[in-house]
Design a protein around this motif. Sequence first.
Motif, PDB file in Angstrom:
ATOM      1  N   ALA A  51      29.828  46.430   2.755  1.00 37.06           N
ATOM      2  CA  ALA A  51      28.975  46.300   4.737  1.00 37.06           C
ATOM      3  C   ALA A  51      30.541  46.017   6.026  1.00 37.06           C
ATOM      4  CB  ALA A  51      28.273  45.838   4.764  1.00 37.06           C
ATOM      5  N   VAL A  52      30.257  46.935   6.945  1.00 33.50           N
ATOM      6  CA  VAL A  52      31.124  46.491   7.619  1.00 33.50           C
ATOM      7  C   VAL A  52      29.428  45.913   8.929  1.00 33.50           C
ATOM      8  CG1 VAL A  52      31.694  47.118  10.266  1.00 33.50           C
ATOM      9  CG2 VAL A  52      32.122  48.033   7.997  1.00 33.50           C
ATOM     10  N   VAL A  53      30.192  43.911   8.784  1.00 39.04           N
ATOM     11  CA  VAL A  53      29.152  43.065   9.536  1.00 39.04           C
ATOM     12  C   VAL A  53      29.019  43.181  10.712  1.00 39.04           C
ATOM     13  CG1 VAL A  53      28.168  40.855   9.153  1.00 39.04           C
ATOM     14  CG2 VAL A  53      29.028  42.432   6.722  1.00 39.04           C
ATOM     15  N   SER A  54      28.236  42.886  11.557  1.00 39.90           N
ATOM     16  CA  SER A  54      27.626  42.579  12.849  1.00 39.90           C
ATOM     17  C   SER A  54      27.760  41.591  13.066  1.00 39.90           C
ATOM     18  CB  SER A  54      26.806  44.006  13.528  1.00 39.90           C
ATOM     19  OG  SER A  54      25.842  43.994  13.323  1.00 39.90           O
ATOM     20  N   THR A  55      26.974  40.778  12.146  1.00 43.97           N
ATOM     21  CA  THR A  55      26.485  39.433  12.409  1.00 43.97           C
ATOM     22  C   THR A  55      27.290  38.405  12.773  1.00 43.97           C
ATOM     23  OG1 THR A  55      25.834  38.963   9.926  1.00 43.97           O
ATOM     24  CG2 THR A  55      24.118  39.689  11.937  1.00 43.97           C
ATOM     25  N   VAL A  56      28.318  39.075  12.806  1.00 41.60           N
ATOM     26  CA  VAL A  56      29.166  37.365  12.864  1.00 41.60           C
ATOM     27  C   VAL A  56      30.423  37.837  14.114  1.00 41.60           C
ATOM     28  CG1 VAL A  56      29.095  36.779  10.297  1.00 41.60           C
ATOM     29  CG2 VAL A  56      30.587  38.266  11.446  1.00 41.60           C
ATOM     30  N   GLN A  57      30.772  37.163  15.026  1.00 40.17           N
ATOM     31  CA  GLN A  57      31.870  37.668  15.995  1.00 40.17           C
ATOM     32  C   GLN A  57      31.181  38.861  16.743  1.00 40.17           C
ATOM     33  OE1 GLN A  57      36.003  37.216  13.328  1.00 40.17           O
ATOM     34  NE2 GLN A  57      35.083  39.470  13.176  1.00 40.17           N
ATOM     35  N   TRP A  58      31.010  37.373  17.737  1.00 46.21           N
ATOM     36  CA  TRP A  58      30.007  38.270  18.720  1.00 46.21           C
ATOM     37  C   TRP A  58      30.174  38.066  20.138  1.00 46.21           C
ATOM     38  CZ3 TRP A  58      25.513  36.666  20.168  1.00 46.21           C
ATOM     39  CH2 TRP A  58      24.666  35.704  19.313  1.00 46.21           C
ATOM     40  N   GLY A  59      29.662  38.177  21.082  1.00 45.70           N
ATOM     41  CA  GLY A  59      29.652  37.689  22.729  1.00 45.70           C
ATOM     42  C   GLY A  59      29.384  38.173  23.158  1.00 45.70           C
ATOM     43  N   ILE A  60      29.228  38.013  24.752  1.00 45.54           N
ATOM     44  CA  ILE A  60      28.688  37.730  26.116  1.00 45.54           C
ATOM     45  C   ILE A  60      29.987  37.599  27.008  1.00 45.54           C
ATOM     46  CG2 ILE A  60      27.295  38.000  28.004  1.00 45.54           C
ATOM     47  CD1 ILE A  60      26.159  39.699  26.597  1.00 45.54           C
ATOM     48  N   ILE A  61      30.045  38.431  28.462  1.00 49.61           N
ATOM     49  CA  ILE A  61      31.448  38.619  28.924  1.00 49.61           C
ATOM     50  C   ILE A  61      30.439  38.269  30.012  1.00 49.61           C
ATOM     51  CG2 ILE A  61      33.623  38.745  30.180  1.00 49.61           C
ATOM     52  CD1 ILE A  61      34.842  39.641  27.466  1.00 49.61           C
ATOM     53  N   ASN A  62      30.486  37.169  30.828  1.00 49.54           N
ATOM     54  CA  ASN A  62      29.972  37.541  32.474  1.00 49.54           C
ATOM     55  C   ASN A  62      30.861  37.862  33.071  1.00 49.54           C
ATOM     56  OD1 ASN A  62      29.255  36.631  35.040  1.00 49.54           O
ATOM     57  ND2 ASN A  62      27.428  35.481  34.127  1.00 49.54           N
ATOM     58  N   LEU A  63      30.604  39.252  33.888  1.00 51.56           N
ATOM     59  CA  LEU A  63      31.674  39.980  34.263  1.00 51.56           C
ATOM     60  C   LEU A  63      31.787  39.510  36.259  1.00 51.56           C
ATOM     61  CD1 LEU A  63      31.188  43.716  32.822  1.00 51.56           C
ATOM     62  CD2 LEU A  63      33.111  41.704  33.059  1.00 51.56           C
ATOM     63  N   LEU A  64      30.264  38.880  36.385  1.00 57.00           N
ATOM     64  CA  LEU A  64      30.687  37.853  38.330  1.00 57.00           C
ATOM     65  C   LEU A  64      31.128  36.371  37.873  1.00 57.00           C
ATOM     66  CD1 LEU A  64      27.044  39.056  38.828  1.00 57.00           C
ATOM     67  CD2 LEU A  64      29.216  40.654  38.870  1.00 57.00           C
ATOM     68  N   THR A  65      30.693  35.955  37.025  1.00 50.97           N
ATOM     69  CA  THR A  65      31.430  34.780  37.112  1.00 50.97           C
ATOM     70  C   THR A  65      33.042  34.339  36.468  1.00 50.97           C
ATOM     71  OG1 THR A  65      30.442  33.636  35.108  1.00 50.97           O
ATOM     72  CG2 THR A  65      29.381  33.202  37.113  1.00 50.97           C
ATOM     73  N   GLY A  66      32.773  35.177  35.394  1.00 55.10           N
ATOM     74  CA  GLY A  66      34.830  34.570  34.310  1.00 55.10           C
ATOM     75  C   GLY A  66      34.058  34.312  32.723  1.00 55.10           C
ATOM     76  N   GLN A  67      32.752  34.095  32.752  1.00 57.80           N
ATOM     77  CA  GLN A  67      32.428  32.729  31.756  1.00 57.80           C
ATOM     78  C   GLN A  67      32.446  33.551  31.120  1.00 57.80           C
ATOM     79  OE1 GLN A  67      29.230  30.060  32.657  1.00 57.80           O
ATOM     80  NE2 GLN A  67      29.285  28.905  30.745  1.00 57.80           N
ATOM     81  N   TYR A  68      32.783  33.197  29.481  1.00 56.73           N
ATOM     82  CA  TYR A  68      32.000  34.711  28.846  1.00 56.73           C
ATOM     83  C   TYR A  68      32.101  32.901  26.667  1.00 56.73           C
ATOM     84  CZ  TYR A  68      36.839  34.051  26.202  1.00 56.73           C
ATOM     85  OH  TYR A  68      38.405  33.772  25.425  1.00 56.73           O
ATOM     86  N   TYR A  69      31.606  33.317  25.875  1.00 55.24           N
ATOM     87  CA  TYR A  69      31.589  33.067  24.905  1.00 55.24           C
ATOM     88  C   TYR A  69      31.473  33.835  23.599  1.00 55.24           C
ATOM     89  CZ  TYR A  69      26.780  35.100  24.100  1.00 55.24           C
ATOM     90  OH  TYR A  69      25.414  35.345  23.587  1.00 55.24           O
ATOM     91  N   TYR A  70      32.178  32.655  22.511  1.00 51.99           N
ATOM     92  CA  TYR A  70      32.397  33.671  21.431  1.00 51.99           C
ATOM     93  C   TYR A  70      31.627  33.250  20.168  1.00 51.99           C
ATOM     94  CZ  TYR A  70      35.896  35.058  17.428  1.00 51.99           C
ATOM     95  OH  TYR A  70      36.273  35.080  16.057  1.00 51.99           O
ATOM     96  N   ASN A  71      30.236  34.460  18.940  1.00 48.69           N
ATOM     97  CA  ASN A  71      29.469  32.700  18.197  1.00 48.69           C
ATOM     98  C   ASN A  71      30.246  33.765  17.270  1.00 48.69           C
ATOM     99  OD1 ASN A  71      27.655  31.460  18.226  1.00 48.69           O
ATOM    100  ND2 ASN A  71      26.531  32.345  19.114  1.00 48.69           N
ATOM    101  N   CYS A  72      29.264  32.720  16.199  1.00 49.31           N
ATOM    102  CA  CYS A  72      29.448  33.385  14.800  1.00 49.31           C
ATOM    103  C   CYS A  72      31.068  33.462  14.694  1.00 49.31           C
ATOM    104  CB  CYS A  72      27.947  34.256  14.011  1.00 49.31           C
ATOM    105  SG  CYS A  72      25.687  34.085  14.645  1.00 49.31           S
TER     106      CYS A  72
END
Length: 459
Positions: A405-426
């Motif tokens: 499989a190509v797995v998408s439940t790992v290595q994901w996140g969000i970048i807040n384009l207004l504040t510059g904050q981001y996270y890198y999860n799982c």
Amino acid sequence: MNKTPKISFAVALALASLAAQPALAAVSAEEAAKLKTTLTPLGAEKAGNADGSIPAWDGGYTKVAPGWKNGQPRPDPFAAEKPVASISAKNAAQYDARLSEGVKTLMKKYPDFRIDVYPTHRSAAAPAWVYENTFKNATSAKVADNGYGVVDAYGGIPFPIPKTGIEVMLNARLAWEGVAQKYQLNTWVVTGDGHRTLSSAGLMSWLWPYYYKDARDSYLAKPTHYKMGSFVKSDPSAVAGEVILLHETVNEEKVPRGVWQYLVGQRRVRKAPSIAYDTPDTVTSGTGLFDESFGTMGPIDRHEYKIVGKQEMYIPYNSNRTALAKVDELVTPKFLNPDHVRWELHRVWVVEATLLPGKRHVMTKRRYYIDEDGWKLVMADHWDAQGQLYHLQYTLPYLAPDIPAVVSTVQWGIINLLTGQYYYNCNFNDLPQHFPVPEVPKQLNEAMLSPEAIATGAR
């Protein structure tokens, strides 16, 4: 590289008209037969693109590295390759049609951000029995739950030849990831001023009853799509021992969604219906929303979904090199270090979601990009009530040929384009084990992912 032609007005009009029609019950046997000829077994176009930059699908990547053992880091099979293009704010206009709005906005915000594009490998694969179930689903699956769920589907992609936006979204929610997962993880949050914090560390356990082999009757009797337990083990100490348990369904009329939380201070398991929609995600210190987790999580019935079209776009893919990087080298201020992120050109379904009248959600418009080969939701752009592009959602699909499989439940996140904050999860960067696949039921079983068991698991 040549730009991808924009979707014609006539095609866009036809797609919009089609998306607005009521959902139909599956496709004809004649149309489903394409899954054994011009389409891949999961419904992608088997042929490559016109200039050859997207190759034909040849079965995916299923070659396990010699000597590899379960739990060891999976190597990057394409490590020797060099980028065919490097795109930043300086030359983004040249590639405009193949970039998402979120990526273009990030390039404008940070001139030093870039994407390195590598040769495309259509590595998505699944077992033969998943292909056969997908073929059966094509002529049996139907949209349910007022247009947001599915019935008469099991063990494969429900709508491999989709006609509506919600069918594409349901395909992404039911994409093949294997039967079970159990892995250690870290969640990193980076503030707008570049400060990196470990917001949580713990253990994630998954079961997919939808994909239990040879269990169609038992699944259809109680259609729970997946069961997932998130156990916070350590840092920050204030939330150590907390557990979130989800029993996600795609047919709530028959089996309602179940969500529970164990809070250390209360020392009890409680139902947690607020873990849904635009509630800030506590695992990521509120940087993201709960329904942005894993692409989508929980009910998605506050928006209307329409197919914009299928486009050739640059997306993260075959991201094993990211998992092999050291945290200090990867999780840098502003964005993940581009040296460790692989992008490729793939065909994606583009689905646009707009907030329904009378419904409330912080995101009034969303645009999702779903890989045609594995039906993985690889990116999304989210706009707020002021019309500002607010969040860039990303997934770094991980190649696990042993599943396959190509797995998408790992290595994901969000970048807040207004504040510059981001996270890198799982992610499991710097951890001793990398995404071991448990043996079912010896290492993981249904009882371990029940409300009765999670309090014991937390302790």
